[in-house]
Design a protein around this motif. Structure first.
Motif, PDB file in Angstrom:
ATOM      1  N   TYR A   1       0.840  -1.193   0.000  1.00 55.68           N
ATOM      2  CA  TYR A   1       0.000   0.000   0.000  1.00 55.68           C
ATOM      3  C   TYR A   1       0.880   1.250   0.000  1.00 55.68           C
ATOM      4  O   TYR A   1       1.787   1.391   0.821  1.00 55.68           O
ATOM      5  CB  TYR A   1      -0.899   0.027   1.236  1.00 55.68           C
ATOM      6  CG  TYR A   1      -1.794  -1.168   1.366  1.00 55.68           C
ATOM      7  CD1 TYR A   1      -2.946  -1.303   0.591  1.00 55.68           C
ATOM      8  CD2 TYR A   1      -1.497  -2.185   2.265  1.00 55.68           C
ATOM      9  CE1 TYR A   1      -3.767  -2.412   0.721  1.00 55.68           C
ATOM     10  CE2 TYR A   1      -2.311  -3.287   2.411  1.00 55.68           C
ATOM     11  CZ  TYR A   1      -3.441  -3.401   1.627  1.00 55.68           C
ATOM     12  OH  TYR A   1      -4.248  -4.499   1.756  1.00 55.68           O
ATOM     13  N   GLU A   2       0.588   2.155  -0.904  1.00 52.69           N
ATOM     14  CA  GLU A   2       1.329   3.417  -0.927  1.00 52.69           C
ATOM     15  C   GLU A   2       1.016   4.236   0.321  1.00 52.69           C
ATOM     16  O   GLU A   2       1.882   4.902   0.882  1.00 52.69           O
ATOM     17  CB  GLU A   2       0.967   4.205  -2.187  1.00 52.69           C
ATOM     18  CG  GLU A   2       1.789   5.456  -2.385  1.00 52.69           C
ATOM     19  CD  GLU A   2       1.466   6.152  -3.696  1.00 52.69           C
ATOM     20  OE1 GLU A   2       1.695   7.378  -3.791  1.00 52.69           O
ATOM     21  OE2 GLU A   2       0.990   5.476  -4.627  1.00 52.69           O
ATOM     22  N   TYR A   3      -0.241   4.164   0.739  1.00 55.66           N
ATOM     23  CA  TYR A   3      -0.668   4.808   1.974  1.00 55.66           C
ATOM     24  C   TYR A   3      -1.249   3.726   2.880  1.00 55.66           C
ATOM     25  O   TYR A   3      -2.157   3.002   2.478  1.00 55.66           O
ATOM     26  CB  TYR A   3      -1.726   5.887   1.706  1.00 55.66           C
ATOM     27  CG  TYR A   3      -1.220   7.038   0.880  1.00 55.66           C
ATOM     28  CD1 TYR A   3      -0.610   8.128   1.479  1.00 55.66           C
ATOM     29  CD2 TYR A   3      -1.350   7.022  -0.508  1.00 55.66           C
ATOM     30  CE1 TYR A   3      -0.138   9.194   0.713  1.00 55.66           C
ATOM     31  CE2 TYR A   3      -0.870   8.068  -1.278  1.00 55.66           C
ATOM     32  CZ  TYR A   3      -0.266   9.148  -0.655  1.00 55.66           C
ATOM     33  OH  TYR A   3       0.208  10.200  -1.406  1.00 55.66           O
TER      34      TYR A   3
ATOM     35  N   PHE B   1      -4.859   5.049   7.875  1.00 53.74           N
ATOM     36  CA  PHE B   1      -4.749   6.483   8.077  1.00 53.74           C
ATOM     37  C   PHE B   1      -3.996   6.855   9.363  1.00 53.74           C
ATOM     38  O   PHE B   1      -3.994   6.129  10.346  1.00 53.74           O
ATOM     39  CB  PHE B   1      -6.151   7.108   8.124  1.00 53.74           C
ATOM     40  CG  PHE B   1      -7.023   6.571   9.228  1.00 53.74           C
ATOM     41  CD1 PHE B   1      -7.007   7.137  10.492  1.00 53.74           C
ATOM     42  CD2 PHE B   1      -7.863   5.492   9.015  1.00 53.74           C
ATOM     43  CE1 PHE B   1      -7.795   6.649  11.518  1.00 53.74           C
ATOM     44  CE2 PHE B   1      -8.659   4.987  10.029  1.00 53.74           C
ATOM     45  CZ  PHE B   1      -8.623   5.566  11.291  1.00 53.74           C
TER      46      PHE B   1
ATOM     47  N   GLU C   1      -8.862  11.824  10.121  1.00 54.90           N
ATOM     48  CA  GLU C   1      -7.965  10.926   9.394  1.00 54.90           C
ATOM     49  C   GLU C   1      -7.107  11.705   8.401  1.00 54.90           C
ATOM     50  O   GLU C   1      -7.604  12.567   7.677  1.00 54.90           O
ATOM     51  CB  GLU C   1      -8.763   9.861   8.639  1.00 54.90           C
ATOM     52  CG  GLU C   1      -9.640   9.000   9.526  1.00 54.90           C
ATOM     53  CD  GLU C   1     -11.081   9.500   9.626  1.00 54.90           C
ATOM     54  OE1 GLU C   1     -11.528  10.223   8.723  1.00 54.90           O
ATOM     55  OE2 GLU C   1     -11.738   9.175  10.630  1.00 54.90           O
TER      56      GLU C   1
ATOM     57  N   PRO D   1      -3.701  11.065   5.485  1.00 56.97           N
ATOM     58  CA  PRO D   1      -2.985  10.009   4.769  1.00 56.97           C
ATOM     59  C   PRO D   1      -1.714   9.600   5.503  1.00 56.97           C
ATOM     60  O   PRO D   1      -1.000  10.449   6.044  1.00 56.97           O
ATOM     61  CB  PRO D   1      -2.644  10.661   3.412  1.00 56.97           C
ATOM     62  CG  PRO D   1      -3.576  11.810   3.283  1.00 56.97           C
ATOM     63  CD  PRO D   1      -3.854  12.288   4.669  1.00 56.97           C
ATOM     64  N   ASP D   2      -1.461   8.295   5.513  1.00 54.96           N
ATOM     65  CA  ASP D   2      -0.242   7.764   6.127  1.00 54.96           C
ATOM     66  C   ASP D   2       0.755   7.467   5.010  1.00 54.96           C
ATOM     67  O   ASP D   2       0.802   6.364   4.478  1.00 54.96           O
ATOM     68  CB  ASP D   2      -0.546   6.495   6.918  1.00 54.96           C
ATOM     69  CG  ASP D   2       0.723   5.865   7.472  1.00 54.96           C
ATOM     70  OD1 ASP D   2       1.443   6.564   8.193  1.00 54.96           O
ATOM     71  OD2 ASP D   2       0.983   4.692   7.160  1.00 54.96           O
ATOM     72  N   ASN D   3       1.543   8.471   4.661  1.00 53.54           N
ATOM     73  CA  ASN D   3       2.462   8.351   3.530  1.00 53.54           C
ATOM     74  C   ASN D   3       3.791   7.788   4.001  1.00 53.54           C
ATOM     75  O   ASN D   3       4.809   8.466   4.046  1.00 53.54           O
ATOM     76  CB  ASN D   3       2.644   9.732   2.883  1.00 53.54           C
ATOM     77  CG  ASN D   3       3.393   9.645   1.563  1.00 53.54           C
ATOM     78  OD1 ASN D   3       3.704   8.561   1.089  1.00 53.54           O
ATOM     79  ND2 ASN D   3       3.687  10.788   0.971  1.00 53.54           N
TER      80      ASN D   3
ATOM     81  N   ASN E   1      -4.484   2.873  -8.457  1.00 55.22           N
ATOM     82  CA  ASN E   1      -5.304   3.013  -7.254  1.00 55.22           C
ATOM     83  C   ASN E   1      -5.459   1.688  -6.512  1.00 55.22           C
ATOM     84  O   ASN E   1      -5.778   1.664  -5.324  1.00 55.22           O
ATOM     85  CB  ASN E   1      -6.699   3.553  -7.615  1.00 55.22           C
ATOM     86  CG  ASN E   1      -6.716   5.063  -7.736  1.00 55.22           C
ATOM     87  OD1 ASN E   1      -5.797   5.751  -7.277  1.00 55.22           O
ATOM     88  ND2 ASN E   1      -7.747   5.592  -8.357  1.00 55.22           N
TER      89      ASN E   1
ATOM     90  N   ARG F   1      -3.095   1.762  -3.753  1.00 56.45           N
ATOM     91  CA  ARG F   1      -2.894   3.098  -3.195  1.00 56.45           C
ATOM     92  C   ARG F   1      -3.133   3.138  -1.685  1.00 56.45           C
ATOM     93  O   ARG F   1      -2.312   3.623  -0.925  1.00 56.45           O
ATOM     94  CB  ARG F   1      -3.837   4.093  -3.883  1.00 56.45           C
ATOM     95  CG  ARG F   1      -3.536   5.551  -3.563  1.00 56.45           C
ATOM     96  CD  ARG F   1      -2.433   6.090  -4.438  1.00 56.45           C
ATOM     97  NE  ARG F   1      -2.852   6.138  -5.839  1.00 56.45           N
ATOM     98  CZ  ARG F   1      -2.014   6.268  -6.864  1.00 56.45           C
ATOM     99  NH1 ARG F   1      -0.717   6.354  -6.630  1.00 56.45           N
ATOM    100  NH2 ARG F   1      -2.447   6.287  -8.096  1.00 56.45           N
ATOM    101  N   VAL F   2      -4.286   2.602  -1.238  1.00 55.42           N
ATOM    102  CA  VAL F   2      -4.702   2.797   0.152  1.00 55.42           C
ATOM    103  C   VAL F   2      -5.185   1.484   0.755  1.00 55.42           C
ATOM    104  O   VAL F   2      -5.918   0.725   0.110  1.00 55.42           O
ATOM    105  CB  VAL F   2      -5.834   3.850   0.238  1.00 55.42           C
ATOM    106  CG1 VAL F   2      -6.309   4.014   1.676  1.00 55.42           C
ATOM    107  CG2 VAL F   2      -5.369   5.192  -0.303  1.00 55.42           C
TER     108      VAL F   2
ATOM    109  N   PRO G   1      -9.921   0.938   1.461  1.00 54.48           N
ATOM    110  CA  PRO G   1     -10.703   2.117   1.057  1.00 54.48           C
ATOM    111  C   PRO G   1     -12.092   2.056   1.689  1.00 54.48           C
ATOM    112  O   PRO G   1     -12.606   0.973   1.985  1.00 54.48           O
ATOM    113  CB  PRO G   1     -10.779   1.972  -0.470  1.00 54.48           C
ATOM    114  CG  PRO G   1     -10.561   0.509  -0.733  1.00 54.48           C
ATOM    115  CD  PRO G   1      -9.616   0.051   0.331  1.00 54.48           C
TER     116      PRO G   1
END
Length: 827
Positions: free
Chosen positions: A154-156, A159, A170, A172-174, A272, A275-276, A279
């Motif tokens: 996961y890119e992020y 949260f 929340e 984003p957790d980058n 996507n 991505r997260v 979701p």
């Protein structure tokens, strides 16, 4: 292999201080591009990670060669979540390099703790599911079992949680913002993943009717590998995470036309997929994305397994003898249909042969009895997104129901069907996972029994030997040896360090329960950990807490069944008792809560706001004078847990009986010398059996009593509240705005849910919980007796090591044997 390319002839990296210092400085200059004067803590972390990684790679390759040389059966652990935590401290410890690295960074003018804290904590999981997967990876490597973990990069991550006036917000957790020095990108390991399209029927050369899936939309899954270091550094396994890649970066025609957004649209939509984490599935678009994520990583992983297998085998008959695929919950259950599709459509196997291979290859771990958590997907969506897989699921269902039709009534057939026909037609992924696996396991003795009686009762009658129990465990490396060095040193000073890989040896500590010197040192270690947590709370929340107070800890995902509300109601009742009796000598109590609520779970987010509002009032009330404090820590993660667990005195495990599958926080806290207050739920039952009923505070209804009360349908929470003045007063205060004067009606939804439904039986268990809590607080006054019970808890946790769990899986489910170091060394 040509001897010119054997890594041992390159020369392993030395592991002394001078060599490690040289590696630090070389990586700093030639990779990070800094000198020692301008380097930041993050730069030093990166150089440290790369230096340590250098000392892992040779052993990693040796492990892989050994597995290939032995043609060993491998474990493939499929999980949507891997909550691995920070890796530098973990890898240093498992390699035995912590003190060497400490001296190295000291020579560079740094503190090791500052370097370690610069590492981001990858939030690639939501809680227990992902942390269990990480513990299992650690244990598989430590026990020399050949294994791959498979998931999503996961890119992020989950949260980042912050509080804005007490409300969860929340962000984003980058975690990949500055790169990930532990991973190796594998751009050559790329698999096509298909969606949508349609299915064609054709006749093959042998005159057989076949299916092919055509007209699909395709993305690629690219591999990123992270070495998983076993304790001692002898076996290094692999965590392979998949990242989505578009077939092309942009559409050149749209770009030349000036439509720059359209030019990259396909790339954005494709990527996507990774991505997260999780979701928001409150919308149809979110649900489809999550389902696609599950298929994305599962399909890539199966393709990877089959590629590796076919390098050494001509057909698929031996696949179950060479690959054990473990489904960590229902998220990867679509893999059963995917393997069937590949075997039948791409390799021409007949149905019966493909099904036999598939079923003997897969096994499934169930983690929940909650209906909303036992996944199901709309038939319409699955037919649109994966039309061929939906055909295969229909076929699996039809063949299965045909086989049981003669001995089942229509109601049983409806319950057994993989298609839920009530309302919107949905595919029951738990049923698919059950039918497609040779073994199905629960994660505690109670949970496994309840599986047989509830969610899988009909399947269990048909397949009485399929369900088995594998009680969860935790790795003692991270959760005692690394997280609690003070207690770890004390234990090793008395019994040696063999317990690190054989946790059962802690049982010897029971002989020291009455040893006054050991007790005093045990208390000193606990107080040191409490001081560290108190400093963390002061730094992040600017709240001072009394390190000599009872640290009462409840840290876990915020959910109504976990009953943070029960804790808060008792807190309010205790607050009222202190205010009503200002001269009484109360034992100081510090309530510590932490956990995240799902973004769309309004009631859970309201509970967080309530906790913060109650804490604000109590912590600033001069009449309380610090005898009670409530702290809600934001952004709970592995690194924060490593500070909280060793500091806890009392462990809150208070879920509604029959609803928590196992829990692993209960094990971590008990291992670190906390006494449990809890219901007979999940692994609490087995913890009680191991520590003894006198060394745990059990309260409330058991699972059978809960079910009987619900079946009667006559439970009236208003009558219970009316008969309990402490509970009524607490609810009146919460519902009347005592903790929310700016919005008196803010918490009415919580109070009304308790008064008019109370599905999780908070009111029913309140008085027993309050009394049990008072018993615990009273016992805390007697330091000698409390410490004795704490020592017994630590000494009794050997059975809850994930090493034991993994060896049970290997023996009873996977049929996998260790591959000892050096197996691939011979010429």
């Amino acid at each position: 292999m040509d001897a010119r390319y054997r890594s041992r002839e390159i020369g392993r990296k030395a592991e002394d201080v001078d060599a490690l210092k040289r590696s630090f400085l070389e990586w700093l200059v030639y990779s990070v591009g800094k000198d020692a004067k301008t380097a930041t803590r993050r730069d030093w972390f990166t150089t440290g990670a790369l230096s340590v990684r250098d000392r892992v790679v040779d052993r990693w390759m040796d492990t892989t060669r050994g597995v290939y040389a032995a043609d060993a059966k491998r474990i493939y652990y499929f999980s949507m979540e891997f909550l691995v935590g920070r890796l530098l401290s973990n890898n240093l410890d498992n390699l035995g390099l912590t003190e060497v690295c400490r001296e190295t960074v000291d020579r560079l003018g740094l503190r090791l703790e500052e370097v370690l804290e610069a590492e981001p904590d990858p939030a690639l999981g939501n809680g227990g599911l992902g942390r269990l997967a990480a513990c299992f990876l650690d244990s598989m490597a430590t026990q020399h079992l050949p294994a791959f973990g498979y998931g999503i990069r996961y890119e992020y991550g989950l949260f980042e949680q912050r509080f804005d006036q007490g409300w969860q917000v929340e962000f984003p957790d980058n975690w990949l913002r500055f790169g990930n020095p532990w991973e190796f990108a594998r751009p050559e390991v790329l698999y096509p993943i298909h969606f949508h399209g349609h299915v064609e029927t054709y006749i093959d050369g042998a005159g057989m009717e076949r299916r092919r899936w055509v007209g699909t939309e395709t993305v690629h899954a690219m591999a990123f590998d992270t070495p998983v270091v076993g304790y001692g550094g002898e076996t290094i396994n692999t965590l392979r995470l998949w990242s989505a890649r578009a077939l092309s970066d942009f559409d050149f025609t749209h770009f030349n036309d000036g439509d720059y957004l359209k030019a990259v649209e396909s790339k954005v939509l494709s990527e996507n997929l990774s991505r997260v984490l999780y979701p928001n599935d409150a919308t149809e678009v979110g649900r489809e994305l999550r389902f696609k994520q599950e298929y994305f990583f599962t399909s890539a992983s199966i393709q990877d397994i089959l590629r590796r297998y076919m390098q050494h085998h001509k057909d698929f008959d031996a696949l179950p003898e060479k690959a054990a695929i473990q489904l960590n919950d229902t998220h990867p259950a679509i893999g059963i249909a995917e393997l069937m599709r590949i075997l039948i459509d791409l390799h021409g196997l007949d149905w019966d042969r493909a099904w036999d291979i598939t079923r003997r290859t897969f096994s499934y771990t169930n983690h929940t009895l909650l209906p909303e958590a036992l996944e199901s997907w709309p038939v319409g969506m699955m037919e649109r997104v994966l039309p061929r897989h939906m055909q295969i699921i229909y076929d699996i269902n039809a063949r299965f129901l045909d086989s049981v039709w003669a001995r089942s009534d229509i109601d049983t057939i409806r319950r057994l069907s993989l298609i839920d026909e009530n309302g919107e037609r949905r595919v029951r992924m738990g049923g698919l996972a059950f039918l497609g696996s040779h073994k199905v396991n629960g994660v505690s003795a109670l949970h496994t029994d309840l599986m047989k009686q509830t969610v899988f009762a009909d399947y269990h009658r048909l397949f009485p030997d399929r369900i088995t129990n594998m009680t969860n465990g935790i790795t003692p490396r991270r959760w005692l040896h690394q997280a609690n060095p003070a207690l770890s040193r004390l234990i090793s000073s008395r019994i040696g360090d063999g317990w690190i890989t054989d946790l059962g040896r802690l049982a010897v500590l029971k002989e020291r329960v009455g040893d006054e010197v050991f007790q005093e040192e045990f208390r000193r270690a606990k107080r040191q950990n409490k001081k560290r947590l108190a400093a963390y709370i002061a730094r992040h929340l600017r709240i001072d807490v009394d390190v000599d107070s009872l640290f009462d800890v409840q840290v876990k995902r915020i959910h109504e069944y976990k009953r943070q509300l029960l804790n808060l109601l008792q807190t309010v009742a205790l607050y009222n008792e202190i205010r009503d009796n200002p001269t009484r000598d109360f034992v100081p109590v510090t309530k510590i809560l932490a956990g995240k609520a799902a973004p769309a779970y309004h009631q859970a987010k309201l509970i967080i706001k309530l906790a913060n509002d109650i804490g604000r009032v109590i912590n600033n009330d001069p009449l309380v004078r610090g005898r009670l404090k409530l702290v809600m820590l934001p952004n709970y993660n592995v690194s924060q847990a490593e500070i909280i667990m060793p500091a806890a005195d009392l462990s809150e495990q208070i879920s509604t009986a029959g609803m928590e599958a196992s829990g692993t926080g209960n094990m971590k806290l008990a291992l670190n010398g906390a006494l449990t207050i809890g219901t007979l739920d999940g692994a609490n039952v087995e913890i009680r059996d191991h520590v003894g009923a006198d060394n745990i505070f059990i309260f409330g209804m058991n699972a059978q009593e809960v079910q009987e009360l619900r079946d009667q349908g006559a439970f009236d929470p208003r009558a219970v509240v009316g008969a309990n003045p402490h509970l009524k007063r607490a609810l009146d205060m919460i519902g009347g705005g005592a903790f929310s004067p700016d919005d008196p009606g803010r918490f009415r939804p919580i109070v009304d849910a308790l008064l008019y439904n109370d599905h999780f039986l908070v009111t029913a268990d309140f008085e027993d919980y309050r009394n049990s809590h008072a018993t615990a607080v009273t016992l805390y006054r007697n330091k000698t007796e409390w410490t004795a019970k704490a020592i017994i808890n630590t000494a009794s946790m050997g059975w809850f090591s994930s090493d034991r769990t993994i060896l049970d899986y290997a023996k009873h489910i996977w049929g996998v044997a260790p591959v000892l170091p050096g197996a691939g060394e011979a010429d």
